[in-house]
Design a protein around this motif. Structure first.
Motif, PDB file in Angstrom:
ATOM      1  N   ILE A   1     -24.442  -7.975   0.091  1.00 45.63           N
ATOM      2  CA  ILE A   1     -23.139  -7.510  -0.385  1.00 45.63           C
ATOM      3  C   ILE A   1     -22.451  -6.620   0.649  1.00 45.63           C
ATOM      4  O   ILE A   1     -21.230  -6.632   0.775  1.00 45.63           O
ATOM      5  CB  ILE A   1     -23.284  -6.770  -1.742  1.00 45.63           C
ATOM      6  CG1 ILE A   1     -23.798  -7.727  -2.813  1.00 45.63           C
ATOM      7  CG2 ILE A   1     -21.977  -6.126  -2.188  1.00 45.63           C
ATOM      8  CD1 ILE A   1     -22.927  -8.933  -3.062  1.00 45.63           C
ATOM      9  N   LYS A   2     -23.221  -5.839   1.401  1.00 46.66           N
ATOM     10  CA  LYS A   2     -22.624  -5.017   2.459  1.00 46.66           C
ATOM     11  C   LYS A   2     -21.932  -5.887   3.495  1.00 46.66           C
ATOM     12  O   LYS A   2     -20.882  -5.524   4.017  1.00 46.66           O
ATOM     13  CB  LYS A   2     -23.700  -4.178   3.157  1.00 46.66           C
ATOM     14  CG  LYS A   2     -24.112  -2.948   2.414  1.00 46.66           C
ATOM     15  CD  LYS A   2     -25.120  -2.164   3.219  1.00 46.66           C
ATOM     16  CE  LYS A   2     -25.730  -1.051   2.415  1.00 46.66           C
ATOM     17  NZ  LYS A   2     -26.797  -0.357   3.161  1.00 46.66           N
ATOM     18  N   ILE A   3     -22.526  -7.034   3.790  1.00 47.13           N
ATOM     19  CA  ILE A   3     -21.968  -7.939   4.796  1.00 47.13           C
ATOM     20  C   ILE A   3     -20.864  -8.812   4.208  1.00 47.13           C
ATOM     21  O   ILE A   3     -19.857  -9.073   4.849  1.00 47.13           O
ATOM     22  CB  ILE A   3     -23.094  -8.804   5.406  1.00 47.13           C
ATOM     23  CG1 ILE A   3     -24.033  -7.894   6.204  1.00 47.13           C
ATOM     24  CG2 ILE A   3     -22.538  -9.920   6.277  1.00 47.13           C
ATOM     25  CD1 ILE A   3     -25.326  -8.543   6.607  1.00 47.13           C
ATOM     26  N   ASN A   4     -21.062  -9.255   2.978  1.00 49.29           N
ATOM     27  CA  ASN A   4     -20.088 -10.127   2.326  1.00 49.29           C
ATOM     28  C   ASN A   4     -19.939  -9.708   0.871  1.00 49.29           C
ATOM     29  O   ASN A   4     -20.690 -10.167   0.010  1.00 49.29           O
ATOM     30  CB  ASN A   4     -20.513 -11.599   2.421  1.00 49.29           C
ATOM     31  CG  ASN A   4     -19.547 -12.526   1.735  1.00 49.29           C
ATOM     32  OD1 ASN A   4     -18.460 -12.129   1.316  1.00 49.29           O
ATOM     33  ND2 ASN A   4     -19.936 -13.781   1.598  1.00 49.29           N
ATOM     34  N   LYS A   5     -18.958  -8.852   0.623  1.00 48.98           N
ATOM     35  CA  LYS A   5     -18.767  -8.336  -0.736  1.00 48.98           C
ATOM     36  C   LYS A   5     -18.339  -9.411  -1.717  1.00 48.98           C
ATOM     37  O   LYS A   5     -18.309  -9.182  -2.919  1.00 48.98           O
ATOM     38  CB  LYS A   5     -17.775  -7.182  -0.740  1.00 48.98           C
ATOM     39  CG  LYS A   5     -16.370  -7.585  -0.364  1.00 48.98           C
ATOM     40  CD  LYS A   5     -15.437  -6.408  -0.369  1.00 48.98           C
ATOM     41  CE  LYS A   5     -14.046  -6.861   0.033  1.00 48.98           C
ATOM     42  NZ  LYS A   5     -13.084  -5.799  -0.003  1.00 48.98           N
ATOM     43  N   ASN A   6     -18.015 -10.602  -1.214  1.00 52.40           N
ATOM     44  CA  ASN A   6     -17.583 -11.704  -2.067  1.00 52.40           C
ATOM     45  C   ASN A   6     -18.660 -12.752  -2.288  1.00 52.40           C
ATOM     46  O   ASN A   6     -18.351 -13.898  -2.621  1.00 52.40           O
ATOM     47  CB  ASN A   6     -16.336 -12.367  -1.476  1.00 52.40           C
ATOM     48  CG  ASN A   6     -15.135 -11.454  -1.525  1.00 52.40           C
ATOM     49  OD1 ASN A   6     -14.935 -10.741  -2.492  1.00 52.40           O
ATOM     50  ND2 ASN A   6     -14.347 -11.463  -0.475  1.00 52.40           N
ATOM     51  N   ASP A   7     -19.910 -12.375  -2.127  1.00 58.09           N
ATOM     52  CA  ASP A   7     -21.004 -13.319  -2.369  1.00 58.09           C
ATOM     53  C   ASP A   7     -21.290 -13.353  -3.865  1.00 58.09           C
ATOM     54  O   ASP A   7     -21.992 -12.493  -4.400  1.00 58.09           O
ATOM     55  CB  ASP A   7     -22.250 -12.933  -1.582  1.00 58.09           C
ATOM     56  CG  ASP A   7     -23.304 -14.014  -1.609  1.00 58.09           C
ATOM     57  OD1 ASP A   7     -23.602 -14.544  -2.700  1.00 58.09           O
ATOM     58  OD2 ASP A   7     -23.839 -14.333  -0.531  1.00 58.09           O
TER      59      ASP A   7
END
Length: 75
Positions: A29-35
């Motif tokens: 989530i830190k890298i891709n909050k839209n996962d």
């Protein structure tokens, strides 16, 4: 993060290693909050811990990102 990390988190979730799974998912989530998949699993973990408010927040976020994610819709 790649799908490998997500798959690892799913395996950990399935063997009830929730804390380990959560650590990986938070990194995703830190890298891709839209996962939406990571958010869905975080919601499931929160529900297992009976933190229904947090679970609902994660699941709503997941649905907002991908309202066709049948796994989230079933939770």
């Amino acid at each position: 993060m790649s799908n490998i990390e997500l798959e690892q988190a799913i395996v950990l979730y399935n063997i009830k290693e929730f804390k380990k799974a959560e650590i990986i998912l938070q990194e995703i989530i830190k890298i891709n909050k839209n996962d939406s998949n990571a958010l869905n699993i975080l919601g499931a973990i929160a529900a297992q811990r009976k933190d229904y408010k947090k679970s609902l927040e994660y699941l709503k976020s997941s649905i907002k990102i991908n309202d066709l994610n049948y796994i989230t819709l079933n939770n």
